[in-house]
Scaffold this active site. Structure first.
Site, PDB file in Angstrom:
ATOM      1  N   ARG A 315       0.842  -1.198   0.000  1.00  0.00           N
ATOM      2  CA  ARG A 315       0.000   0.000   0.000  1.00  0.00           C
ATOM      3  C   ARG A 315       0.876   1.246   0.000  1.00  0.00           C
ATOM      4  NH1 ARG A 315      -4.977  -2.146   2.511  1.00  0.00           N
ATOM      5  NH2 ARG A 315      -5.112  -4.135   1.390  1.00  0.00           N
ATOM      6  N   GLU A 317       0.439   4.091   0.709  1.00  0.00           N
ATOM      7  CA  GLU A 317      -0.417   5.022   1.430  1.00  0.00           C
ATOM      8  C   GLU A 317       0.462   5.833   2.362  1.00  0.00           C
ATOM      9  OE1 GLU A 317      -4.420   4.198   4.034  1.00  0.00           O
ATOM     10  OE2 GLU A 317      -3.540   2.524   2.935  1.00  0.00           O
ATOM     11  N   ARG A 323      -1.139   1.796  13.224  1.00  0.00           N
ATOM     12  CA  ARG A 323      -1.699   0.548  12.675  1.00  0.00           C
ATOM     13  C   ARG A 323      -1.587   0.414  11.162  1.00  0.00           C
ATOM     14  NH1 ARG A 323      -8.259   0.963  12.632  1.00  0.00           N
ATOM     15  NH2 ARG A 323      -8.376   2.945  11.562  1.00  0.00           N
ATOM     16  N   HIS A 324      -0.835   1.275  10.522  1.00  0.00           N
ATOM     17  CA  HIS A 324      -0.636   1.173   9.069  1.00  0.00           C
ATOM     18  C   HIS A 324       0.804   0.800   8.726  1.00  0.00           C
ATOM     19  CE1 HIS A 324      -4.410   3.539   8.853  1.00  0.00           C
ATOM     20  NE2 HIS A 324      -4.574   2.878   7.718  1.00  0.00           N
ATOM     21  N   GLU A 468     -10.591  -2.776  13.926  1.00  0.00           N
ATOM     22  CA  GLU A 468     -10.931  -3.718  12.861  1.00  0.00           C
ATOM     23  C   GLU A 468      -9.802  -4.714  12.628  1.00  0.00           C
ATOM     24  OE1 GLU A 468     -10.447  -2.102   8.921  1.00  0.00           O
ATOM     25  OE2 GLU A 468      -9.954  -4.187   8.556  1.00  0.00           O
ATOM     26  N   SER A 471     -11.998  -7.401   7.214  1.00  0.00           N
ATOM     27  CA  SER A 471     -12.960  -6.707   6.401  1.00  0.00           C
ATOM     28  C   SER A 471     -13.384  -7.685   5.317  1.00  0.00           C
ATOM     29  CB  SER A 471     -12.295  -5.467   5.796  1.00  0.00           C
ATOM     30  OG  SER A 471     -13.258  -4.543   5.414  1.00  0.00           O
ATOM     31  N   ARG A 519      -1.643  -6.978  12.211  1.00  0.00           N
ATOM     32  CA  ARG A 519      -2.688  -6.334  12.989  1.00  0.00           C
ATOM     33  C   ARG A 519      -3.367  -7.312  13.942  1.00  0.00           C
ATOM     34  NH1 ARG A 519      -6.904  -2.051  10.266  1.00  0.00           N
ATOM     35  NH2 ARG A 519      -4.960  -1.096   9.565  1.00  0.00           N
TER      36      ARG A 519
END
Lengths: 545, 545
Positions: A315, A317, A323-324, A468, A471, A519
């Protein structure tokens, strides 16, 4: 700690005499038996010989250490497979196997020096092997020359790797994992030395935040991750991580899944997003898969029926949060369903509770090590099928009842997720629950809309402690509906042509979910930062080591 | 095939009458029992009702199919989780479970249409579920209207997914995996239809090269991989591949290994090679790991002791051969050793023989499917410890004795490897063996030189049928020696700084090996091209699908 050590060291010295007379060594006791039977005069002769020879210690051949005439301390020549075959003439014991039952045995161990403290005519070592520690003591004696103690005090430093032959004696060492024995050292060889100065001390890296003493910043620890990973609680995290993967597979194989490996280099963007790493593939534009989503669905269209994958996802991102990560290990499942996407939730609930229970049973020691450091309590959950499954509007209502402001079709903020976690914990007594029927607008294009209300979707997230972990959703298996969703989301059809084609040839109704391994481990253990659960983490600021 | 089918169809029609009277249906026999007890008059009334209603067939709600008044054929509305919960009111049977023992049962199955052949007042279907096939017959009868047969003949095409409710009857169908039964269809619903024309027929894609009929080129098959993967022998390959991974893990966990996940995006080149895929990482230069080599060694330096990884590796190598891929699944191990790198070979020999045996036991049916198609014989091997381990000079001598020309310190060409495989098979009776002590010049910089002759190295390859499946070695754990090798190979130290640093802090002697999953499956099965063993292969010419 040091006081306690000194005290037991004296106890230990008293025991040395008796245990070295022990007539029943149990392991590694071939030539040693002979050595035990040397007369005192012979021993003194040997000792003197060593003393004179060792003014300049030369390197030792590791194949010769069984030989009584070989010096009983020194540094090995580089171990370069000099032996004719793999047959190790020595049997090594693991540190974790040493306990009261083995008192009186003479054993070989290969371990790392956690700490060393010279003290007069002795030296006290804590040896470390993964998450296990053991005290070892070298004291001048019939077997151990002053020269040897001096050499050890001078040459052996923290993080050296040693081969030690010694006698297991009873002792109380609260600070070590092996707290009811210690090793009285008879022979000691350096296998591998530290070059230069250590950038961080492992003891400091492992110190809990709440404990007084030197602390090492996380970034400094991660910069020196090879040293940081030697901390027993860090070792424990990665043993648990390995266990989570294995339980994930065991349970899914039992549920009829097979493991697949989908390509990570793909033409186009994996889910149509912009946050992808791009690369040049023999002159063609390519990118790294943001998830195995499209390919695992294609595997279902190819009749593999139930598939899972464990693999890296990428990712690009620019999120720098607890948490990323920009690269993490995805645990993905996808399965044909008969009627309803809760068939997927059923599998996942059995899966997660199986993982939670399995970890609790198989890694009790590791969990304790981590919990000691982070001072966290274990998560609570109910048996499979009994953990709450709320639909999105119910969650919105619960939040409103508790004074939170939220729109009907708005995604939950992290704060609202956390709040909901607390409300549900209070109401149902579980940290683990499912939230279903998310608004369609906050889910990806391939999510199946709800049959009777297309503002919502057949989707779900699963949570631990309000964060979370999974998903998932039913996916659209009808080409026309999928095309209309792709168009509505302004994704160029050409960028996902291969994926779209998979739905032309009769696709089964199906659903699945994606999970982040790091996670899951972070949230299960309550570790607080995902970087602790990635061996060599990657975030927007970190590409090394 | 068609003649045989017709013959048994008649048998079947005779059996319908008796089996529909069977008083002991075993499964899915709730409402069906009632239906069986309808009088003949009632049945005819129902049939007439259906006939008149179904002039225009409307879509069917899948929740209603248990209801006797619901039309017994048609197309479902899109399955969109309309049911209130996951509880499937219907129990579905798997195709593989249907055999003589279940004759007389009425079952629901969801399966794909392999072929359909209308014939007068009947239609003959072969249903496919993964690698299993079953014949189903719809014939006009008390339960089945002419209208239903007509509709099926018109609407049901190859690769449609159907829900069928029917009666299991005895039959002989040599061409199906379920060769002693067939299904007499009572209800049939389309779950998912094919849109447009199929680009290839699954039957053609699965046709062995040696068999007459239409063949599909490999490239065309791979272009339409979702269809191609539906071929039973292709399904079998990926079930075996999944099994290899699971056995790999089971055996290594038993041997004290843990699973790790190393980063795939790295700064610098993973092994100093030029053939890497480059990418931009938030403004920094990065590349994709060519193997987990450097990181798994760092994990050993971090005291994880024995690690394995299963993950993608990336090679920007412009090789278009039967055994190269640009992205494949690496099976990697790395372990601390005591004395000798043959400790690694010992583990690998137990590992591989464990995998070979495990696959043979667990996937007998799948192996047969693949072997039928490729006409290959199983590999031979001796028990662990008994398979030959030759040193490189011995291999050179064997080759020379057999008339091959090879220099002392030259790497083996593929031809020489194949030749050696044949010589060893003849001499030792095994397809599986190890070749050790390769010339240092043909191995990577991190390979430990041989202690007494630095022209050679402590390295090995393992072979099946003269093709390499594993490459491994003792690694250099001494910083100074490593540095000198890095310099000798002209690798910039700065490009592997993090890796080098790991050897400053006391590295244990260690060794390991790398294995290609797809190659193991290819060579074990004798499939002949590695693309058959990669779900969505990547080579210099192929980035899609």
């Amino acid at each position: 700690m040091s006081e306690g050590n000194e005290k037991f060291v004296q106890d230990n010295n008293q025991q040395v005499g008796s245990s070295s007379e022990d007539p029943s060594p149990k392991e590694g006791a071939g030539s040693e038996k002979r050595q035990q039977k040397l007369s005192k005069a012979e021993r003194i002769a040997l000792r003197n010989q060593a003393n004179s020879e060792n003014s300049l210690v030369s390197k030792i051949d590791y194949l010769s250490v069984h030989d009584d005439t070989t010096q009983n301390f020194g540094e090995y020549h580089l171990i370069q497979s000099q032996a004719v075959a793999a047959s190790a003439s020595r049997v090594f014991s693991s540190v974790s196997s040493l306990n009261k039952d083995r008192v009186g045995e003479q054993v070989w161990i290969r371990a790392r020096v956690d700490t060393i403290r010279p003290k007069g005519r002795s030296a006290f070592l804590v040896l470390r092997q993964s998450q296990y520690t053991l005290q070892a003591v070298v004291s001048e004696s019939d077997r151990v020359s002053r020269q040897m103690v001096k050499w050890i005090s001078k040459e052996v430093g923290e993080e050296c790797i040693l081969d030690i032959y010694g006698n297991v004696v009873e002792a109380t060492v609260k600070s070590c994992s092996q707290h009811d024995v210690e090793l009285q050292v008879w022979k000691l060889y350096i296998v591998s030395k530290v070059k230069g100065r250590l950038p961080i001390r492992v003891e400091d890296a492992g110190r809990p935040e709440w404990q007084e003493g030197v602390h090492v910043l996380r970034d400094t620890r991660l910069d020196n991750r090879v040293l940081d990973l030697r901390v027993p609680s860090q070792q424990a995290i990665f043993r648990i991580q390995s266990g989570v993967c294995q339980l994930f597979r065991e349970i899914l194989l039992r549920e009829g899944f097979i493991e697949i490996h989908s390509p990570k280099i793909i033409a186009g963007a994996s889910e149509g997003g912009a946050e992808v790493f791009k690369l040049n593939y023999f002159g063609q534009n390519a990118c790294l898969a943001q998830s195995p989503q499209l390919y695992k669905q294609m595997a279902i269209c190819a009749d593999l029926d139930r598939v899972f994958e464990i693999g890296p996802v990428f990712r690009a991102e620019n999120s720098y949060t607890h948490r990323h990560l920009c690269e993490f290990t995805g645990l993905d499942i996808e399965m044909a369903i008969r009627d309803h996407y809760f068939e997927v939730v059923d599998v996942l609930e059995r899966l997660f509770i199986g993982i939670f229970e399995g970890i609790r049973q198989r890694f009790a020691n590791e969990i304790e090590l981590v919990q000691q450091k982070f001072q966290i309590s274990p998560i609570t959950y109910l048996p499979p099928g009994q953990n709450p499954r709320l639909h999105f509007p119910e969650a919105v209502q619960l939040l409103r009842e508790n004074g939170y402001v939220i729109e009907d079709l708005e995604d939950l903020s992290s704060e609202n997720e956390k709040a909901l976690g607390k409300i549900i914990k209070e109401k149902y007594g579980t940290d683990f629950y499912t939230l279903a029927s998310y608004p369609a607008s906050v889910r990806p294009f391939y999510t199946m809309p709800k049959a009777d209300d297309s503002r919502y979707s057949n989707s779900f997230d699963m949570f631990i402690r309000g964060e979370e972990i999974v998903s998932g959703a039913q996916r659209i298996h009808d080409w026309d509906l999928l095309e209309s969703r792709v168009k509505a989301k302004n994704i160029p059809l050409s960028s996902i042509e291969d994926y779209m084609n998979a739905f032309l040839y009769g696709a089964p109704p199906h659903g699945g979910a994606g999970i982040g391994l790091e996670r899951v481990v972070m949230l299960y253990l309550g570790v607080g930062n995902i970087r602790e659960c990635s061996m060599f983490p990657r975030d927007p600021k970190r590409l090394r080591p």
